[in-house]
Design an enzyme around this catalytic site. Structure first.
Site, PDB file in Angstrom:
ATOM      1  N   ASP A  94       0.665  -3.932   6.587  1.00 36.80           N
ATOM      2  CA  ASP A  94      -0.619  -3.268   6.807  1.00 36.80           C
ATOM      3  C   ASP A  94      -1.804  -4.183   6.458  1.00 36.80           C
ATOM      4  O   ASP A  94      -1.632  -5.309   5.995  1.00 36.80           O
ATOM      5  CB  ASP A  94      -0.663  -1.969   6.004  1.00 36.80           C
ATOM      6  CG  ASP A  94      -1.277  -0.819   6.795  1.00 36.80           C
ATOM      7  OD1 ASP A  94      -2.172  -1.093   7.619  1.00 36.80           O
ATOM      8  OD2 ASP A  94      -0.866   0.335   6.589  1.00 36.80           O
ATOM      9  N   GLY A  99       5.835 -14.911  -3.109  1.00 34.59           N
ATOM     10  CA  GLY A  99       6.810 -15.864  -2.589  1.00 34.59           C
ATOM     11  C   GLY A  99       6.936 -17.034  -3.541  1.00 34.59           C
ATOM     12  O   GLY A  99       6.225 -17.112  -4.537  1.00 34.59           O
ATOM     13  N   GLU A 132       1.545  -4.922  -6.366  1.00 36.91           N
ATOM     14  CA  GLU A 132       1.887  -6.349  -6.414  1.00 36.91           C
ATOM     15  C   GLU A 132       3.328  -6.473  -6.899  1.00 36.91           C
ATOM     16  O   GLU A 132       3.667  -6.015  -7.996  1.00 36.91           O
ATOM     17  CB  GLU A 132       0.951  -7.091  -7.356  1.00 36.91           C
ATOM     18  CG  GLU A 132       1.124  -8.589  -7.350  1.00 36.91           C
ATOM     19  CD  GLU A 132       0.394  -9.266  -6.200  1.00 36.91           C
ATOM     20  OE1 GLU A 132       0.768 -10.412  -5.862  1.00 36.91           O
ATOM     21  OE2 GLU A 132      -0.542  -8.663  -5.649  1.00 36.91           O
TER      22      GLU A 132
END
Length: 286
Positions: A150, A175, A198
């Site tokens: 989104d 990542g 998060e």
């Protein structure tokens, strides 16, 4: 250049031992890296995959990505068409955009939808029926079929996103390229990640879980099951519904009041009512 995975791995590992001296003149290496990035981009290989129920990180693929920054030079690439070049976006980077130069035929073959403002770096794999709102997806990431990323959500380098996942607006999926042995964040199939949440530091959100808005989970975050009292680190068990919470700590001697620390709380397991509220409207995918 047709090369098997074992051959690619061997070449990458051999050059990694001499990585301090490599440059673009190493034609064998540059060709091999090009093949690795292309196979990542098309989903033939992936940085992490599940093997016998456990997620395994392929360090040699990370090595190939890292060495690509050493053998490739920065170059200018652009988006948009303008004879006067006014209003045309340009970038200066060692990694191209995934969709640079695509025409309608390429979009049709790849069969995912990308809204203006979505930025996807080359070597990230976007599967069929994915919907990308204005978001950012970094190199080496894997986004599986039926997922929606989104608005203003970010998917970090090499992060793994499963099937039919909804990453809500402004959420951050971490990542990692280094250290080599570290896992990126992994979101398994049929999960919902709430707005402004998060998930970082290699946390695995297992199948069917629902993460509420504004939940922050890293490797050291306590994830406490409210019903059982069990505490998890780095892993959200399957079908968990997780909300922000706090947990009491020992009172320091020089404080007059108890302190609470942030934690994530599993309030229940997912039921059909919860799934119906968090599922993505199928009309958005057609």
């Amino acid at each position: 250049m047709n090369m098997e995975k074992t051959e690619l791995k061997k070449i990458i590992e051999n050059f990694w031992d001499e990585k301090e001296s490599i440059n673009s003149s190493n034609k064998s290496l540059t060709k091999t890296i090009s093949v690795v990035l292309d196979q990542l981009d098309r989903g033939i290989i992936r940085v992490c995959e599940k093997n016998n129920g456990e997620w395994v990180t392929h360090e040699w693929i990370k090595k190939a990505i890292l060495m690509s920054f050493q053998v490739n030079d920065n170059s200018i690439f652009s988006s948009g068409i303008s004879n006067s070049r006014k209003g045309q976006y340009t970038w200066f980077d060692k990694v191209n955009l995934k969709t640079s130069g695509w025409v309608e035929d390429e979009w049709t073959k790849r069969s995912f939808r990308s809204v203006p403002g979505a930025v996807v770096r080359y070597s990230s794999h976007i599967a069929e029926n994915v919907v990308l709102m204005p978001c950012f997806i970094n190199l080496g990431a894997y986004v599986d079929s039926g997922t929606m990323i989104d608005t203003w959500a970010t998917v970090g380098s090499c992060a793994q996103i499963g099937k039919n996942v909804h990453i809500s607006g402004g959420a951050g999926i971490g990542g990692v390229l280094e250290p080599l042995q570290a896992n990126p964040v992994i979101i398994e199939d049929n999960c919902f990640i709430g707005a402004r949440s998060e998930i970082a530091e290699g946390v695995i959100v297992e199948t069917g879980s629902v993460i509420s808005m504004g939940v922050y989970i890293g490797a050291s975050t306590k994830i406490i099951d409210r019903e059982t009292g069990e505490t998890f680190f780095g892993r959200v068990p399957p079908y968990s519904v997780v909300v922000p919470g706090t947990v009491s700590t020992n009172k320091p001697e020089n404080f007059s009041q108890d302190l609470n620390l942030y934690c994530a709380v599993i309030v229940k397991k997912v039921d059909e009512k919860t799934r119906s509220k968090t599922s993505i409207n199928e009309l958005l995918r057609s």
